[in-house]
Design a protein around this motif. Structure first.
Motif, mmCIF file in Angstrom:
data_model
loop_
_atom_site.group_PDB
_atom_site.id
_atom_site.type_symbol
_atom_site.label_atom_id
_atom_site.label_comp_id
_atom_site.label_asym_id
_atom_site.label_seq_id
_atom_site.Cartn_x
_atom_site.Cartn_y
_atom_site.Cartn_z
ATOM 1 N N PRO A 189 6.616 8.322 -10.346
ATOM 2 C CA PRO A 189 7.429 7.095 -10.341
ATOM 3 C C PRO A 189 6.544 5.884 -10.649
ATOM 4 C CG PRO A 189 6.927 7.727 -8.101
ATOM 5 C CD PRO A 189 6.311 8.782 -8.987
ATOM 6 N N TRP A 190 7.171 4.741 -10.905
ATOM 7 C CA TRP A 190 6.403 3.499 -11.141
ATOM 8 C C TRP A 190 5.787 2.983 -9.854
ATOM 9 C CZ3 TRP A 190 7.942 -0.929 -8.487
ATOM 10 C CH2 TRP A 190 9.194 -0.834 -7.852
ATOM 11 N N GLY A 191 6.491 3.253 -8.732
ATOM 12 C CA GLY A 191 6.078 2.727 -7.434
ATOM 13 C C GLY A 191 7.239 2.827 -6.482
ATOM 14 N N ALA A 192 7.106 2.218 -5.337
ATOM 15 C CA ALA A 192 8.189 2.239 -4.347
ATOM 16 C C ALA A 192 8.024 1.050 -3.412
ATOM 17 C CB ALA A 192 8.140 3.536 -3.539
ATOM 18 N N GLU A 193 9.159 0.566 -2.918
ATOM 19 C CA GLU A 193 9.087 -0.462 -1.877
ATOM 20 C C GLU A 193 8.547 0.190 -0.606
ATOM 21 O OE1 GLU A 193 12.769 -2.535 -1.126
ATOM 22 O OE2 GLU A 193 11.851 -3.765 0.463
ATOM 23 N N VAL A 194 7.712 -0.525 0.123
ATOM 24 C CA VAL A 194 7.112 0.042 1.343
ATOM 25 C C VAL A 194 7.189 -0.959 2.498
ATOM 26 C CG1 VAL A 194 5.498 1.605 0.160
ATOM 27 C CG2 VAL A 194 4.780 -0.758 0.642
ATOM 28 N N GLN A 195 6.934 -0.432 3.701
ATOM 29 C CA GLN A 195 6.790 -1.283 4.888
ATOM 30 C C GLN A 195 5.320 -1.280 5.281
ATOM 31 O OE1 GLN A 195 9.904 -0.488 7.995
ATOM 32 N NE2 GLN A 195 10.275 1.317 6.729
ATOM 33 N N LEU A 196 4.791 -2.447 5.597
ATOM 34 C CA LEU A 196 3.385 -2.555 5.985
ATOM 35 C C LEU A 196 3.283 -2.610 7.505
ATOM 36 C CD1 LEU A 196 2.292 -5.237 3.354
ATOM 37 C CD2 LEU A 196 2.153 -2.741 3.191
ATOM 38 N N PRO A 197 2.194 -2.089 8.070
ATOM 39 C CA PRO A 197 2.036 -2.155 9.529
ATOM 40 C C PRO A 197 1.786 -3.606 9.971
ATOM 41 C CG PRO A 197 0.032 -1.329 8.519
ATOM 42 C CD PRO A 197 1.045 -1.446 7.414
ATOM 43 N N SER A 198 2.069 -3.893 11.233
ATOM 44 C CA SER A 198 1.969 -5.285 11.702
ATOM 45 C C SER A 198 0.535 -5.814 11.634
ATOM 46 C CB SER A 198 2.506 -5.398 13.126
ATOM 47 O OG SER A 198 1.830 -4.461 13.947
ATOM 48 N N ASN A 199 -0.440 -4.903 11.713
ATOM 49 C CA ASN A 199 -1.833 -5.366 11.664
ATOM 50 C C ASN A 199 -2.422 -5.277 10.252
ATOM 51 O OD1 ASN A 199 -1.931 -2.625 11.369
ATOM 52 N ND2 ASN A 199 -3.621 -2.292 12.817
ATOM 53 N N PHE A 200 -1.573 -5.197 9.226
ATOM 54 C CA PHE A 200 -2.073 -5.006 7.854
ATOM 55 C C PHE A 200 -2.966 -6.173 7.426
ATOM 56 C CE2 PHE A 200 -1.661 -5.188 3.182
ATOM 57 C CZ PHE A 200 -2.088 -3.913 2.871
ATOM 58 N N ASP A 201 -4.060 -5.842 6.768
ATOM 59 C CA ASP A 201 -4.960 -6.868 6.224
ATOM 60 C C ASP A 201 -4.433 -7.282 4.847
ATOM 61 O OD1 ASP A 201 -6.924 -8.383 5.091
ATOM 62 O OD2 ASP A 201 -8.467 -6.812 5.134
ATOM 63 N N TYR A 202 -3.764 -8.435 4.781
ATOM 64 C CA TYR A 202 -3.114 -8.858 3.537
ATOM 65 C C TYR A 202 -4.114 -9.174 2.424
ATOM 66 C CZ TYR A 202 1.419 -8.751 5.727
ATOM 67 O OH TYR A 202 2.563 -8.319 6.339
ATOM 68 N N GLY A 203 -5.359 -9.345 2.812
ATOM 69 C CA GLY A 203 -6.400 -9.538 1.800
ATOM 70 C C GLY A 203 -6.552 -8.318 0.904
ATOM 71 N N ARG A 204 -6.042 -7.175 1.360
ATOM 72 C CA ARG A 204 -6.165 -5.939 0.573
ATOM 73 C C ARG A 204 -4.963 -5.690 -0.328
ATOM 74 N NH1 ARG A 204 -8.960 -1.796 1.629
ATOM 75 N NH2 ARG A 204 -7.409 -0.374 2.448
ATOM 76 N N ALA A 232 -1.882 0.609 -5.503
ATOM 77 C CA ALA A 232 -2.210 -0.723 -4.985
ATOM 78 C C ALA A 232 -0.976 -1.296 -4.305
ATOM 79 C CB ALA A 232 -2.651 -1.644 -6.125
ATOM 80 N N ILE A 233 -1.209 -2.188 -3.336
ATOM 81 C CA ILE A 233 -0.098 -2.860 -2.662
ATOM 82 C C ILE A 233 0.186 -4.178 -3.390
ATOM 83 C CG2 ILE A 233 0.728 -3.904 -0.508
ATOM 84 C CD1 ILE A 233 0.436 -0.896 -0.263
ATOM 85 N N LEU A 234 1.459 -4.363 -3.735
ATOM 86 C CA LEU A 234 1.882 -5.557 -4.468
ATOM 87 C C LEU A 234 2.798 -6.387 -3.573
ATOM 88 C CD1 LEU A 234 2.275 -6.959 -7.365
ATOM 89 C CD2 LEU A 234 4.336 -5.548 -7.515
ATOM 90 N N LEU A 235 2.462 -7.666 -3.429
ATOM 91 C CA LEU A 235 3.307 -8.597 -2.668
ATOM 92 C C LEU A 235 3.728 -9.717 -3.610
ATOM 93 C CD1 LEU A 235 1.091 -8.998 0.543
ATOM 94 C CD2 LEU A 235 3.201 -7.682 0.365
ATOM 95 N N PRO A 236 4.823 -9.535 -4.336
ATOM 96 C CA PRO A 236 5.160 -10.510 -5.376
ATOM 97 C C PRO A 236 5.480 -11.895 -4.836
ATOM 98 C CG PRO A 236 6.503 -8.511 -5.545
ATOM 99 C CD PRO A 236 5.789 -8.454 -4.233
ATOM 100 N N ALA A 237 5.866 -11.988 -3.561
ATOM 101 C CA ALA A 237 6.207 -13.289 -2.980
ATOM 102 C C ALA A 237 5.407 -13.528 -1.702
ATOM 103 C CB ALA A 237 7.703 -13.361 -2.703
ATOM 104 N N GLY A 238 4.221 -12.928 -1.627
ATOM 105 C CA GLY A 238 3.368 -13.152 -0.468
ATOM 106 C C GLY A 238 3.781 -12.326 0.741
ATOM 107 N N VAL A 273 2.335 0.462 -5.885
ATOM 108 C CA VAL A 273 2.492 0.696 -7.324
ATOM 109 C C VAL A 273 1.327 1.531 -7.871
ATOM 110 C CG1 VAL A 273 3.893 -1.362 -7.730
ATOM 111 C CG2 VAL A 273 1.398 -1.523 -7.931
ATOM 112 N N GLY A 274 1.629 2.327 -8.881
ATOM 113 C CA GLY A 274 0.636 3.235 -9.446
ATOM 114 C C GLY A 274 0.403 2.996 -10.922
ATOM 115 N N PRO A 275 -0.174 4.004 -11.615
ATOM 116 C CA PRO A 275 -0.538 3.843 -13.032
ATOM 117 C C PRO A 275 0.652 3.507 -13.928
ATOM 118 C CG PRO A 275 -1.280 5.981 -12.182
ATOM 119 C CD PRO A 275 -0.538 5.316 -11.083
ATOM 120 N N ASN A 276 1.841 3.984 -13.589
ATOM 121 C CA ASN A 276 2.988 3.716 -14.469
ATOM 122 C C ASN A 276 3.430 2.256 -14.407
ATOM 123 O OD1 ASN A 276 2.807 6.313 -15.223
ATOM 124 N ND2 ASN A 276 4.590 7.050 -14.065
#
Ligand code: CA
Length: 434
Positions: free
Chosen positions: A269-284, A316-322, A330-333
């Motif tokens: 697939p191109w990617g998927a919507e995901v949920q991030l953990p509450s302690n996620f380091d958004y710098g990554r 990679a994790i993509l946050l289009p609106a922060g 999202v992956g290679p596709n």
């Protein structure tokens, strides 16, 4: 491809003939200052008129253009292009002032990603797409079998580029590119594309009158630039011509071939919507931070429906609106779609529309619609103040690129804020506070 989204281009193109005369009348020399920045969605202001009549009439852009065409034609003849192709390409070539206006317009207002997606992946776009895909199913399936790109993905690009062939533009590519090569902002680029367009005519795929598309030279139902046409267009129906205007087998195969050649991985697939953990380091959450899906899962990243994450070796994790908006893995596709048009809003729209066309869900988390994206001049102010504060964002250009994102992250980190690299008005005001 490699330009702003097609709906804007198409809207702009319809006004070419209306504005052409008015612009010519007001444009006395080729050295006019650029038109004032304006949003392409709004009518452009009329060009400035000369202050006083000149003592002698200086040559207008059309006279200069005619000479330029003559010289270019001679150069192409010397390079071995045949006389028949040169005659077809240039005997009726026209200077298009509106193309120069659009090329010089720099939109002040930046469309937020959710607003773009509302149009690009509207319920109407999904319904029409399912209908259109059913009509060309065998062409889409054949392209998919040959290149490994799902029919829904090819159809999504078709839908976004030209509303499924309904609106791919009627500006002759030769005229648009000759105008841009004569006095556009990127003349060398346009010259290269014009040479490629000439080779397409010489190959016999299409002629000047039928080689049409957007004001910026992108052609046919999925908006190929001539250089990409030469590399990726395919004659799938076997009539000896690569026809991305009228042959659906050729349109589907050419588009799929572009993606396959850009790194599309069959079966992923191109990617998927995901949920991030509450302690996620958004710098990554950055396209440069890539790792296997298993590692993201070990950090607490979860799919929306509880099923395993798509199996990427380097997702990679993509946050289009922060940090306040939806998150995607999202992956290679996804990156292959970026090769088609290097914009996250565009690639996300293709991914989401393909998913909807195949009966899947839309975005589930809420977009932070209360946020106002920075205008181009506000972005320039942000870059200037970041530079002053020691967070180097490069030469201020009003555009959100990787250097600006990185500078925003460094500032956010130093100020103890969530380091999502997403600039907001709030952030600009905080930086500007005494
Ligand atoms: Ca063909």
């Amino acid at each position: 491809m490699q330009r702003t989204n097609a709906p804007l281009l198409c809207r702009a193109r319809r006004t070419v003939s209306v504005l052409a005369f008015a612009t010519l009348a007001g444009c006395a020399t080729t050295q006019q200052p650029p038109v004032a920045p304006a949003s392409p969605a709004q009518p452009l202001p009329p060009p400035a008129r000369p202050q006083a009549p000149a003592a002698q009439n200086p040559p207008g852009p059309e006279q200069g253009f005619a000479q330029w065409v003559k010289d270019f034609r001679a150069e192409m003849r010397a390079a071995g292009v045949g006389e028949a192709a040169l005659r077809d390409a240039f005997d009726k070539v026209q200077y298009l002032p509106r193309v120069i206006e659009l090329d010089r317009a720099q939109p002040e207002f930046v469309r937020p990603v959710w607003d773009y997606l509302d149009t690009a992946v509207s319920a109407q776009r999904v319904a029409t797409g399912q209908e259109k895909l059913a009509q060309i199913r065998s062409a889409a399936d054949a392209a998919s079998a040959r290149y490994g790109v799902p029919p829904g993905v090819i159809a999504a690009i078709w839908g976004i580029e030209s509303n499924y062939g309904g609106n791919y533009g009627n500006t002759p590519a030769i005229d648009a590119l000759a105008t841009l090569a004569y006095e556009g902002r990127r003349r060398d680029w346009a010259r290269g594309e014009l040479r490629a367009a000439l080779r397409i005519i010489e190959n016999g795929d299409i002629d000047h009158a039928h080689m049409v598309g957007s004001w910026a030279g992108a052609m046919g139902q999925t908006q190929f630039l001539p250089s990409n046409f030469l590399r990726y267009a395919v004659d799938a129906d076997g009539d000896g011509k690569r026809d991305i205007w009228g042959s659906m087998p050729d349109v589907m195969a050419s588009t799929a071939n572009f993606l396959a050649s850009s790194g599309w991985q069959r079966g992923q697939p191109w990617g998927a919507e995901v949920q991030l953990p509450s302690n996620f380091d958004y710098g990554r959450a950055d396209s440069s931070v890539r790792q296997a899906s298993g590692q993201w899962a070990a950090e607490g990243v979860r799919s929306m429906d509880g099923r395993p994450l798509p199996d990427f070796a380097d997702g990679a994790i993509l946050l289009p609106a922060g940090a306040r908006g939806p998150a995607f893995l999202v992956g290679p596709n996804y990156r292959a779609v970026l090769r088609y048009n290097n914009s996250d809003s565009y690639a996300l729209a293709v991914g989401l529309l393909s998913q909807r066309l195949e009966g899947g869900p839309g975005v589930q988390a809420q977009w932070p619609r209360e946020l106002t994206p920075l205008t181009r001049s506000q972005m320039r102010e942000l870059q200037t103040v970041l530079n002053q504060e020691g967070f180097s964002s490069g030469e201020p250009d009003g555009l959100l690129g990787p250097a600006t994102r990185a500078a925003v992250r460094r500032y956010q980190h130093s100020a103890g804020l969530v380091a999502d690299g997403f600039p907001t008005l709030e952030l600009l005001q905080r930086l500007q506070a005494p």
